[in-house]
Design a protein around this motif. Structure first.
Motif, PDB file in Angstrom:
ATOM      1  N   ARG A   5      64.198  -5.008   7.304  1.00  0.00           N
ATOM      2  CA  ARG A   5      64.284  -3.704   6.661  1.00  0.00           C
ATOM      3  C   ARG A   5      63.871  -3.817   5.195  1.00  0.00           C
ATOM      4  NH1 ARG A   5      66.945  -0.149   3.475  1.00  0.00           N
ATOM      5  NH2 ARG A   5      68.748  -1.402   2.884  1.00  0.00           N
ATOM      6  N   THR A   8      64.497   0.673   0.095  1.00  0.00           N
ATOM      7  CA  THR A   8      63.868   1.984  -0.076  1.00  0.00           C
ATOM      8  C   THR A   8      64.233   2.590  -1.424  1.00  0.00           C
ATOM      9  OG1 THR A   8      63.800   2.458   2.282  1.00  0.00           O
ATOM     10  CG2 THR A   8      63.742   4.346   0.798  1.00  0.00           C
ATOM     11  N   PHE A  32      59.806  -0.121   0.205  1.00  0.00           N
ATOM     12  CA  PHE A  32      59.251   1.118   0.750  1.00  0.00           C
ATOM     13  C   PHE A  32      59.585   2.221  -0.249  1.00  0.00           C
ATOM     14  CE2 PHE A  32      59.335   5.085   3.057  1.00  0.00           C
ATOM     15  CZ  PHE A  32      58.229   4.996   3.900  1.00  0.00           C
ATOM     16  N   VAL A  34      59.555   6.332  -1.225  1.00  0.00           N
ATOM     17  CA  VAL A  34      59.416   7.754  -0.927  1.00  0.00           C
ATOM     18  C   VAL A  34      58.892   8.420  -2.192  1.00  0.00           C
ATOM     19  CG1 VAL A  34      60.586   9.883  -0.260  1.00  0.00           C
ATOM     20  CG2 VAL A  34      61.294   7.695   0.745  1.00  0.00           C
ATOM     21  N   SER A  58      56.015   6.965   1.950  1.00  0.00           N
ATOM     22  CA  SER A  58      55.898   8.294   2.531  1.00  0.00           C
ATOM     23  C   SER A  58      55.864   9.284   1.377  1.00  0.00           C
ATOM     24  CB  SER A  58      57.074   8.605   3.468  1.00  0.00           C
ATOM     25  OG  SER A  58      58.293   8.668   2.746  1.00  0.00           O
ATOM     26  N   SER A  80      66.124  11.994   7.747  1.00  0.00           N
ATOM     27  CA  SER A  80      65.234  10.896   8.137  1.00  0.00           C
ATOM     28  C   SER A  80      66.016   9.666   8.585  1.00  0.00           C
ATOM     29  CB  SER A  80      64.314  10.508   6.976  1.00  0.00           C
ATOM     30  OG  SER A  80      65.027   9.776   5.980  1.00  0.00           O
ATOM     31  N   ARG A  82      66.895   7.214   6.813  1.00  0.00           N
ATOM     32  CA  ARG A  82      66.497   6.010   6.074  1.00  0.00           C
ATOM     33  C   ARG A  82      67.569   5.647   5.042  1.00  0.00           C
ATOM     34  NH1 ARG A  82      61.899   3.150   5.231  1.00  0.00           N
ATOM     35  NH2 ARG A  82      60.650   4.567   6.510  1.00  0.00           N
ATOM     36  N   ASP A 129      74.595   8.943  -0.122  1.00  0.00           N
ATOM     37  CA  ASP A 129      73.645   8.093   0.598  1.00  0.00           C
ATOM     38  C   ASP A 129      73.628   6.690   0.013  1.00  0.00           C
ATOM     39  OD1 ASP A 129      71.735  10.010   2.447  1.00  0.00           O
ATOM     40  OD2 ASP A 129      72.580  11.049   0.731  1.00  0.00           O
ATOM     41  N   ASN A 133      75.312   3.133   2.024  1.00  0.00           N
ATOM     42  CA  ASN A 133      74.447   2.003   2.328  1.00  0.00           C
ATOM     43  C   ASN A 133      75.246   0.721   2.086  1.00  0.00           C
ATOM     44  OD1 ASN A 133      72.530  -0.016   2.430  1.00  0.00           O
ATOM     45  ND2 ASN A 133      71.038   1.041   1.137  1.00  0.00           N
TER      46      ASN A 133
END
Length: 320
Positions: A5, A8, A32, A34, A58, A80, A82, A129, A133
Motif C-alpha cells: 500500500r 496517500t 500516491f 490525490v 488521481s 473511495s 482510500r 480519516d 488510519n
C-alpha cells in the motif's frame, strides 16, 4: 503498513506551481497523490507535462472558494475507501488589483474563503480519516508565507496583516463586511490576513489534536517562488520584474520545483516529524540549505486569537 500500500496524500491546488511539484516530489518518494483541483482538465494536462506516472495519482474536483464543494470533495474521498496519510493545504488565490471584493456562493469574501475557510473546513472534515488510519506518522501541512509576519523583511511591505479580534467573522462576514477585522476592503491585506489564519489554524490543530491523535500539524515557508501562477492576477510588469528582483537583488528566489521538494519533505521525511512547527529555509535558494523552525508573527502565536479564529471560523463554515 499493509503490504504494497502506497502512502496517500491529498494536495490542494496541485494543477500548477508549488502544488504540482509537491505532487511530483511525493510520487517520486513512492506516494500516491490525490490532486485536489478546481480545474480537472488543467490538472490532467499538468500531470502529463511533468511526467507523473499513470497509477500514481488521481484527480478530484474541489473549489475551495465554495464550502459546498469542499463538503462534496470530502464525501467523495471518503467514499473511495482510500486511507489518508497526509493532507497538504496548498491552494491559494491572490488578486491584488481588485477594486471590489468577489464573493463565495455563501457570500463570504473570496480570498479569505479560498485560502482559509475552505481549508479550515477541509481539515476538520478529514480529521477523522487521518485518526482512523492505523498507520503511524500522519501529517497535515498548511502552506505559509513570509508576508504573514511583519517582523520579517518580506512582511513589512504595506498593507500589513491585521486580523484584529475577528470582528468581520463575528459579524457574519457577508456584505457589507469584506475583511476579517471588519475594516474596508483591501485585496493585498485580504491575502496576508488569510495566511495569518492559516498559521493560526495549524497551531490550533496542534494544540487541540496532536497529543490525543499523534497527527503532526505543521506549516512552512519554502522560499520566495516569485514565478508561481499565484501572481497571475498581478500587473504583467510585476510578473516580469519580481522574479528578477528576487533572483539577483534579494537572493530569495526559489524555483517551483525546489519549493515542491521542500513541501514534500515536510510531508514525508522523518526529520520534519515535529508538530506545531513552522519550517523555513531562510533567504537562500541553495538546495542544501538546512531547514529550521522559525518563530511565527506575534498575531499568529497569540493563543486568544487562535481560539477566536477557531470559534468564528467554525460558525462560518457550519461546524460549530
Amino acid at each position: 503498513m499493509a503490504q504494497n500500500r502506497k502512502r496517500t496524500a491529498i494536495v490542494t491546488g496541485a494543477s500548477s506551481g508549488v502544488g504540482l511539484y509537491t505532487a511530483k516530489a511525493l510520487i517520486n518518494r513512492g506516494w500516491f497523490v490525490v490532486m485536489a483541483c478546481r480545474n480537472v482538465g488543467k490538472a490532467g494536462e499538468a500531470a502529463q507535462s511533468v511526467g507523473l506516472p499513470q497509477g500514481s495519482y488521481s484527480i478530484m474536483h474541489i473549489d475551495l472558494g465554495s464550502l459546498d464543494s469542499v463538503r462534496k470533495f470530502a464525501r467523495e474521498f471518503q467514499a473511495s475507501g482510500r486511507p489518508l496519510d497526509a493532507l497538504v493545504c496548498n491552494a491559494a488565490i491572490y488578486m491584488p488589483l481588485l477594486k471590489e471584493p468577489l464573493r463565495s456562493p455563501e457570500g463570504y469574501e473570496l480570498t479569505m474563503t479560498t485560502n482559509h475557510l475552505g481549508h479550515f473546513l477541509l481539515c476538520n472534515l478529514l480529521l477523522d480519516d487521518l485518526k482512523k488510519n492505523p498507520e503511524p506518522d500522519k501529517r497535515v501541512v498548511i502552506l505559509g508565507t513570509v508576508t504573514h509576519n511583519p517582523d520579517e523583511p518580506g512582511g513589512k511591505v504595506y498593507p500589513r496583516p491585521n486580523v484584529g479580534n475577528f470582528e468581520g467573522f463575528e459579524a457574519g462576514f457577508k456584505d457589507p463586511v469584506t475583511m476579517v477585522d471588519g475594516k474596508k476592503f483591501e485585496p493585498v491585506k485580504a491575502y496576508k490576513d488569510s495566511k495569518v489564519c492559516n498559521v493560526l489554524t495549524m497551531l490550533e490543530l496542534h494544540k487541540r489534536y496532536h497529543d490525543s491523535t499523534g497527527i503532526i500539524f505543521s506549516s512552512l515557508y519554502p522560499g520566495c517562488v516569485a514565478d508561481t501562477p499565484l501572481f497571475r492576477n498581478h500587473y504583467p510588469l510585476f510578473q516580469k520584474l519580481f522574479p528578477l528582483f528576487q533572483k539577483y537583488i534579494t537572493g530569495g528566489y526559489v524555483s517551483q520545483e525546489l519549493a515542491g521538494e521542500r513541501v514534500a519533505a515536510v510531508v514525508a521525511d522523518p526529520e520534519f516529524k515535529q508538530s506545531g512547527a513552522y519550517w523555513s529555509w531562510g533567504n537562500r535558494q541553495k538546495k542544501d540549505r538546512q531547514a529550521f523552525v522559525q518563530r511565527v508573527s506575534k498575531q499568529a502565536r497569540d493563543d486568544e486569537k487562535a481560539e477566536r479564529m477557531w470559534e468564528t471560523s467554525a460558525k462560518l463554515v457550519g461546524i460549530a
